[in-house]
Scaffold this motif. Sequence first.
Motif, short mmCIF file in Angstrom:
data_model
loop_
_atom_site.label_atom_id
_atom_site.label_comp_id
_atom_site.label_asym_id
_atom_site.label_seq_id
_atom_site.Cartn_x
_atom_site.Cartn_y
_atom_site.Cartn_z
N THR A 1 13.16 -79.52 4.00
CA THR A 1 13.41 -79.26 2.58
C THR A 1 12.06 -79.18 1.88
N LYS B 1 14.57 -71.58 -2.15
CA LYS B 1 14.96 -70.22 -1.79
C LYS B 1 13.80 -69.49 -1.11
N GLN C 1 13.24 -70.73 2.50
CA GLN C 1 14.26 -70.22 3.41
C GLN C 1 14.05 -68.73 3.70
N PRO D 1 13.20 -68.54 8.01
CA PRO D 1 14.65 -68.76 8.18
C PRO D 1 15.03 -69.46 9.49
N GLN E 1 16.91 -75.23 9.56
CA GLN E 1 18.07 -75.53 8.72
C GLN E 1 17.58 -76.14 7.42
N LEU E 2 17.87 -75.48 6.32
CA LEU E 2 17.44 -75.93 5.01
C LEU E 2 18.36 -77.04 4.49
N ARG F 1 19.43 -78.75 1.24
CA ARG F 1 19.35 -78.49 -0.20
C ARG F 1 19.37 -79.75 -1.03
#
Length: 115
Positions: free
Chosen positions: A87, A94, A97, A101, A104-105, A107
């Motif tokens: 994170t 955004k 990510q 990519p 795994q972000l 949030r």
Amino acid sequence: MTLTETGESINTHSGVKIEPQFGINNCPKLDILIIPGGPLKAVESTVENKNIINWIINQKNIEYICSVCTGAFILGKTGLLSNKEATTHHLALKLLQEKYPEFQLIRKLFMMKIL
């Protein structure tokens, strides 16, 4: 211990002077590497610094490699976030990510109080 690319002192964007003990070419073996974040403009210049990125990649066997806030962009560039959770600052989620990519972000990050 603190280190910079060259071992010379640097000033952060907020005016704090960092007096490192080492540069990346003469530091001892590390157990933990913490990569700080900062304003995206400053982080992006580090992301484009092949000397620093390659040095971080070569540290991949350190027991703990961590980033703080937008320092995740630097780890993203190294590929060390692949197949991991990560994170960053909520305003940069955004963009992180989009650029990287392959991880795994997360949030929402919940802080725990340790007694």
